[in-house]
Design a protein around this motif. Sequence first.
Motif, PDB file in Angstrom:
ATOM      1  N   ASP A   1      42.631  43.499  50.165  1.00 43.11           N
ATOM      2  CA  ASP A   1      42.692  42.910  48.821  1.00 43.11           C
ATOM      3  C   ASP A   1      41.327  42.549  48.247  1.00 43.11           C
ATOM      4  N   LEU A   2      40.390  43.463  48.367  1.00 41.79           N
ATOM      5  CA  LEU A   2      39.103  43.281  47.696  1.00 41.79           C
ATOM      6  C   LEU A   2      39.257  43.785  46.266  1.00 41.79           C
ATOM      7  N   ASN A   3      39.087  42.916  45.299  1.00 42.94           N
ATOM      8  CA  ASN A   3      39.177  43.319  43.893  1.00 42.94           C
ATOM      9  C   ASN A   3      37.851  43.902  43.442  1.00 42.94           C
ATOM     10  N   LEU A   4      37.877  45.154  43.047  1.00 42.42           N
ATOM     11  CA  LEU A   4      36.679  45.818  42.537  1.00 42.42           C
ATOM     12  C   LEU A   4      37.044  46.460  41.195  1.00 42.42           C
TER      13      LEU A   4
ATOM     14  N   PHE B   1      38.566  38.438  37.780  1.00 46.69           N
ATOM     15  CA  PHE B   1      39.856  39.094  37.928  1.00 46.69           C
ATOM     16  C   PHE B   1      40.975  38.076  37.748  1.00 46.69           C
TER      17      PHE B   1
END
Lengths: 447, 447
Positions: free
Chosen positions: A107-110, A419
């Motif tokens: 769940d790394l938001n990029l 985010f």
Amino acid sequence: MGAMDEHQYEMKLEGALNLGCMKTGMEIEPEIQAAVRILLQGLGEDVDREGIKKTPLRVAKALRDGTKGYKQNVQEIVEGALFPEAGLENNRVGQAGGVGGLVIVRDLNLYSYCESCLLPFQVKCHVGYVPSGQQVVGLSKLSRVADVFAKRLQNPQRLADEICSSLQLSIRPTGVAVVLECLHIDFQSGGWEKLMVSSGSGVFQDQKDVNNNNIWTEFFSLLKIQSSVSGNTQKRINSISHWCPSEASETSTIPPSGMISAVTSMLRALGEDPLRKELVGTPTRFLSWLMNFQICSIEKKLNAFAGNMLEPNMKANGEVKCNMKAYSELNLPLWSMCEHHLLPFYGVVHIGYFSAEEINPTRKSILQEVVHFYGSKLQVQERLTKEIAETVAPFLGGDVIVVAEASHTCMLSRGVEKFGSSTATVAVLGRFSTDSEARALFLGSLP
Amino acid sequence: MGAMDEHQYEMKLEGALNLGCMKTGMEIEPEIQAAVRILLQGLGEDVDREGIKKTPLRVAKALRDGTKGYKQNVQEIVEGALFPEAGLENNRVGQAGGVGGLVIVRDLNLYSYCESCLLPFQVKCHVGYVPSGQQVVGLSKLSRVADVFAKRLQNPQRLADEICSSLQLSIRPTGVAVVLECLHIDFQSGGWEKLMVSSGSGVFQDQKDVNNNNIWTEFFSLLKIQSSVSGNTQKRINSISHWCPSEASETSTIPPSGMISAVTSMLRALGEDPLRKELVGTPTRFLSWLMNFQICSIEKKLNAFAGNMLEPNMKANGEVKCNMKAYSELNLPLWSMCEHHLLPFYGVVHIGYFSAEEINPTRKSILQEVVHFYGSKLQVQERLTKEIAETVAPFLGGDVIVVAEASHTCMLSRGVEKFGSSTATVAVLGRFSTDSEARALFLGSLP
């Protein structure tokens, strides 16, 4: 040493500029700024208008930040963060720690920029690797390396492949797995294109058939994605070059060649080769999206529903106030374009009004038309909300509340990267501006 | 101009350093690095151990980044981003756009450092304002200004007040509202301290009784928080100085004076006054948390359950394999400390094993003790998982799978700021290392 690398990069970019230059900002990516001015003129905008006169600078900085990965070095990021970590004690059978103990960062938001249309797309990135050689890598480096490749013009599969192979090369583990869940705005349909892609090396590559590869199944279990892995595999083959909605939609109008040259020069300024096969159609695709927001197209649309629009709600106006009831139209889809960054924002509009009876379906569809109409130009959400309220008020009886709720792409790309944040704006006319009970009732009814 | 301000700040910090200095990193916040070395020695650690030899540098950089707000200027951030925006047309009654049209930016994820105990706390920040003077501010500036004050040593109420008053001063709107939902790790109870605070200026301040102030009610409606506003008000009065869990827990042991001096010098290096009344007890509180992770305390705890631990699961070992069944203990709470950044990580541990029968409650409680035990020192999650597996294997019959799932504070503070990401690590012993079906069964059963 990741943070320091970024500082060095920023210093290199900004270091030559003195404070005076920074104040005008003309020295930051001048080719991109010049190109953006041409695009704004092509939209029929006055480039000296207060709201957009710094837009070329803001777009240049956003694109520079959004593509800084071209100038970053993975080896330098990783090499300071490899730590000795023992495997299991000698007499034990199994895998753990620095020898075989699967590690997953989820769940790394990029976000990345679509090479097909130059719009940012969101990426939920999951990275796993199987350590070997009694060493592990600092967890944040998996995120930093993923971001190096996200901050380029990309498509999802190449992004996954580049993250995977660079981690394999720099950490040299038993294997690396990368799964990306990507979301691309589909401006034509008013929805989203979703795509999940994967890439594997080492033990994650040995078994080509993802369906029967146990380590992939375990990886997906730990991601808590109930994925149809076969669907995933299929995507890998078919969707690489066709996931961007702009590739599916053929446009009949050819944008002015000056605008095409401008976008081409932007690509060149970012260090890309505009003749790379994935980029050849990019200027046209970007412009076919951008031209939805040109000034002249708005007047055309206005004429289409002006007849209905300008007829006031006579019945409502003729009744006494005590017979009026509150009605609302909720969740009217909204798509527009931030004039500060030339990036989309999207969400919903809610409209409340007082009337003797609910408006008929024709008038309801006009409300959606009005929202669409004011979304179809360079906007700020505050003005959009005000314009919708002023336009619908006459034919809804004059007492109107409009709430717009939207997510702004400019709040997730660039340095902000917030985010999940969203913006609400409110406009109230007539009774709604004085009757706090009516306002509370409407606001309490919002979904 | 926010991004440029940050560049300037970084340049000022790094500008004087040549590349050689950057490689050793000794010049970055040398007082903090020296202090961290004293703290590591106080924990009984070998400061030259590979895993932690760069920890002083990493902590110094994390603290510097986490408190960079002291050197940022709100006026400069905002003044380049005020845009003219009309209110309603003259003949209309109401509020919209640049005159009275409420604007709210919701769900900004921030983190700040608790001035009471120096641990980071999470902040979900909501900011609203009522524009006046026919101007609005760029949406991202609300986030940037909030971050300026978050990146300091704070308590929630002062953070809210500072964001509010600085926006009021720099934008000069009709009013500003700030609501913060804060989460602070409660290390003693293994839970979280939650606190919601608010701050208002202008129209949001005129009516002091929040319960009867309609504009506050509307603001909360748009945040979609079903807030007990009165509870919120009460918090404002009582909880400002007592929300940090470390203030409630009295410690009997006084930390070594050398360590107290070290933390005091860190505060001074950040530009704070260690004699400011909120900071006087901070070194002691920080150390009472830190000392949970000292080496000697681990051996003490080990003795407490060594008797039970070392008795193997004889029954299980005596049976033939075909009578063995799979059992699991899920969601054992985990709290530990990242040795790379001296920041907490927390989550759950799941343990699966094969046995003829389920272990009895005494042994179950021992599993939790083992998790707690290995959490109570400087760790990396990979090693923690391995150590738990190796320790529990003998008395669970030898066939063991351990999965740790944790959120790392070091992934949200510092430059990374990957809110919502988490890490899973796996260790497998005996049958679980070869039987992929058993692994899949266990992984599929995880919550």
